[in-house]
Design a protein around this motif. Structure first.
Motif, PDB file in Angstrom:
ATOM      1  N   THR A 148       0.841  -1.190   0.000  1.00 26.48           N
ATOM      2  CA  THR A 148       0.000   0.000   0.000  1.00 26.48           C
ATOM      3  C   THR A 148       0.873   1.234   0.000  1.00 26.48           C
ATOM      4  O   THR A 148       1.866   1.304   0.699  1.00 26.48           O
ATOM      5  N   GLU A 149       0.484   2.220  -0.780  1.00 31.13           N
ATOM      6  CA  GLU A 149       1.205   3.473  -0.767  1.00 31.13           C
ATOM      7  C   GLU A 149       0.193   4.599  -0.935  1.00 31.13           C
ATOM      8  O   GLU A 149      -0.884   4.392  -1.453  1.00 31.13           O
ATOM      9  N   ILE A 150       0.560   5.748  -0.466  1.00 25.46           N
ATOM     10  CA  ILE A 150      -0.344   6.886  -0.602  1.00 25.46           C
ATOM     11  C   ILE A 150       0.054   7.675  -1.842  1.00 25.46           C
ATOM     12  O   ILE A 150       1.212   8.037  -2.013  1.00 25.46           O
ATOM     13  N   ASP A 210     -16.924  12.810   0.248  1.00 28.30           N
ATOM     14  CA  ASP A 210     -15.503  12.913  -0.115  1.00 28.30           C
ATOM     15  C   ASP A 210     -15.251  14.161  -0.948  1.00 28.30           C
ATOM     16  O   ASP A 210     -14.191  14.792  -0.842  1.00 28.30           O
ATOM     17  N   VAL A 248      -8.976  10.138   1.723  1.00 33.59           N
ATOM     18  CA  VAL A 248      -7.995   9.180   1.211  1.00 33.59           C
ATOM     19  C   VAL A 248      -8.727   7.853   1.063  1.00 33.59           C
ATOM     20  O   VAL A 248      -9.340   7.371   2.010  1.00 33.59           O
ATOM     21  N   ARG A 249      -8.736   7.300  -0.117  1.00 32.67           N
ATOM     22  CA  ARG A 249      -9.445   6.050  -0.389  1.00 32.67           C
ATOM     23  C   ARG A 249      -8.467   4.993  -0.902  1.00 32.67           C
ATOM     24  O   ARG A 249      -7.567   5.303  -1.683  1.00 32.67           O
ATOM     25  N   THR A 250      -8.708   3.772  -0.475  1.00 36.91           N
ATOM     26  CA  THR A 250      -7.863   2.669  -0.935  1.00 36.91           C
ATOM     27  C   THR A 250      -8.537   1.977  -2.106  1.00 36.91           C
ATOM     28  O   THR A 250      -9.711   1.626  -2.023  1.00 36.91           O
ATOM     29  N   SER A 296      -8.145  -1.138  -5.118  1.00 34.63           N
ATOM     30  CA  SER A 296      -7.398  -2.339  -5.519  1.00 34.63           C
ATOM     31  C   SER A 296      -7.328  -2.394  -7.032  1.00 34.63           C
ATOM     32  O   SER A 296      -8.338  -2.198  -7.708  1.00 34.63           O
ATOM     33  N   SER A 339      -2.709  -2.528  -4.036  1.00 33.55           N
ATOM     34  CA  SER A 339      -3.640  -1.482  -3.632  1.00 33.55           C
ATOM     35  C   SER A 339      -2.911  -0.147  -3.549  1.00 33.55           C
ATOM     36  O   SER A 339      -1.702  -0.087  -3.291  1.00 33.55           O
ATOM     37  N   LEU A 340      -3.666   0.880  -3.799  1.00 34.08           N
ATOM     38  CA  LEU A 340      -3.129   2.235  -3.733  1.00 34.08           C
ATOM     39  C   LEU A 340      -4.012   3.046  -2.799  1.00 34.08           C
ATOM     40  O   LEU A 340      -5.236   2.924  -2.846  1.00 34.08           O
ATOM     41  N   LYS A 341      -3.374   3.834  -1.971  1.00 40.80           N
ATOM     42  CA  LYS A 341      -4.134   4.814  -1.200  1.00 40.80           C
ATOM     43  C   LYS A 341      -4.104   6.106  -1.984  1.00 40.80           C
ATOM     44  O   LYS A 341      -3.033   6.671  -2.192  1.00 40.80           O
ATOM     45  N   GLN A 370      -5.362  10.002  -2.692  1.00 42.33           N
ATOM     46  CA  GLN A 370      -5.953  11.188  -2.105  1.00 42.33           C
ATOM     47  C   GLN A 370      -7.008  11.750  -3.058  1.00 42.33           C
ATOM     48  O   GLN A 370      -6.735  12.030  -4.220  1.00 42.33           O
TER      49      GLN A 370
END
Lengths: 107, 326
Positions: free
Chosen positions: A4-6, B147, B153-155, B157, B175-177, B179
């Motif tokens: 996971t990355e922001i 939002d 901030v949403r995750t 997949s 997965s990506l978080k 913004q």
């Protein structure tokens, strides 16, 4: 394995796409974009290729045109007409929903 | 993961010619296109049809699929064999404009949305020792209306083609978080630099474009930056006026209902819609009043209605100009 990355992205319309970026995002040649802008099917009609900037709407529309042209072997004029009609249908549906009417699906 | 019978989805025989597949796709696309179809599951069916066409209209993918498909039936549990993809090379042509909404089945066979490095297949373009930028990818994500008001901030997949230890391209989920900036609108794109398909020969990765859609919320309807909601009110609140706590996407507020309001009256709260970036106008929040009658389900309630009927000389049909009794 999951990691996971922001990620901080850029909202299109605040930083619009250049000609090359739009072409790349649609997997088309820049010449395809130029032809469609010059024909009035894309963009805001402004002059000067170097000044062209493309918005979220342009990206959605360009991908739609490309799919119609490719999947149906449609002439650009016909694809543009279909894209216009699709956009009109979506806009009217949105207005219906905003007015409190739900669109009916199914017979 | 279930095996998908692409021939069945398009309604063609396994021996169908390229022309027959093209015609079948156009017929199905006309039937299931979400903008015109009356089918309740049109969007899902259109994705299946797009996916089937992507495979069967491409001679290379079709040959690979046919080789695999001879061992499976539609709906049968499916796992790609370990040697899947060996012996094939793709020309690196793109997957078309289907939007990248592919099933897990498709993604495992051909990758998801990546073109040159599609799935477990090596691209012919990747063999030549030169560098090439990765393809841009597209995905649609659902966010809450709140939002757009507050940012979030949403995750998410995603499945993306990546090179494994032996250099083979395989599909991996990651997965990506992300913004979500405040003030985004439905249909807008967020561009994530270098999060698209990996480059070839050390070339830079493409970008990932996320198209935003709002998760359906029965309380709110959205048009651009304007937001619409309904507020049930009692007859006395509508008639006499009231200050009512009203939920909004930005939190509850006290709404002043003017005296003499009727059902259907629209109150505009300027600037209470979706916020806008600097230099642009925020949307408005429209509150639609719905006058709800209390049920006459007790003696006391019936008595009150009867008293109103006696005391109030009120005939809404006469007010509307309709003749009495017609």
């Amino acid at each position: 394995m999951t990691h996971t990355e922001i990620v901080v992205g850029v909202v299109l319309d605040e930083a619009a796409l250049t000609l090359e970026e739009l072409a790349r995002a649609c997997a088309v040649d820049t010449r395809w974009v130029v032809e469609h802008v010059e024909a009035g099917f894309l963009g805001d009609g402004s002059l000067g290729v170097s000044h062209w900037r493309f918005s979220s709407n342009d990206l959605t529309r360009a991908r739609c045109l490309r799919q119609l042209e490719r999947a149906f072997a449609a002439e650009p004029e016909l694809a543009a007409l279909v894209a216009d009609l699709q956009a009109e249908v979506r806009s009217l549906r949105q207005q219906l929903r905003a007015a409190g009417f739900s669109e009916s699906r199914g017979s | 993961m279930e095996f998908r019978d692409y021939y069945k989805i398009l309604g063609v025989d396994k021996s169908a010619t390229a022309d027959e597949i093209k015609k079948a796709y156009r017929k199905q696309a006309r039937k299931y296109h979400p903008d015109v179809s009356k089918e309740p599951d049109a969007e899902k069916r259109m994705q299946e049809v797009n996916e089937a066409n992507e495979v069967l209209s491409d001679a290379e993918k079709r040959a690979a699929y046919d080789q695999l498909g001879s061992r499976y039936q539609a709906g049968q549990e499916f796992q790609p064999p370990p040697d899947w993809g060996s012996g094939f090379e793709f020309s690196g042509r793109d997957f078309g404009g289907a939007g990248g909404d592919y099933s897990d089945f498709f993604a495992n066979l051909f990758g998801r949305g990546g073109a040159a490095a599609g799935g477990p297949f090596r691209s012919a373009a990747g063999q030549g020792g030169y560098q090439m930028r990765g393809e841009d990818r597209h995905a649609r994500i659902l966010i809450d209306l709140a939002d757009a008001y507050h940012g979030a901030v949403r995750t998410i997949s995603l499945q993306a083609p990546v090179a494994d230890e032996s250099g083979r391209i395989v599909v991996r989920e990651h997965s990506l978080k992300v913004q979500i900036p405040r003030g985004v609108k439905e249909g807008q794109h967020i561009r994530l630099a270098s999060k698209g398909s990996p480059g070839i020969g050390g070339g830079p990765a493409g970008d990932l474009f996320l198209e935003l859609s709002f998760r359906p919320d029965v309380r709110y309807r959205v048009d651009g930056r304007d937001v619409f909601t309904s507020l049930p009110v009692t007859p006395w609140e509508a008639a006499l006026g009231a200050s009512i706590e009203t939920p909004t996407p930005s939190g509850p507020l006290q709404l002043k209902v003017p005296a003499g309001s009727q059902s259907g009256r629209k109150l505009r709260l300027k600037g209470r819609g979706i916020p806008a970036p600097a230099g642009q106008d925020a949307g408005d929040l429209y509150v639609l009043l719905e006058v709800v009658l209390p049920p006459a389900d007790s003696d006391a309630a019936r008595h009150l209605y009867q008293e109103m009927a006696r005391e109030l000389a009120f005939d809404p049909r006469r007010q509307n100009g309709q003749a009495k009794g017609v």
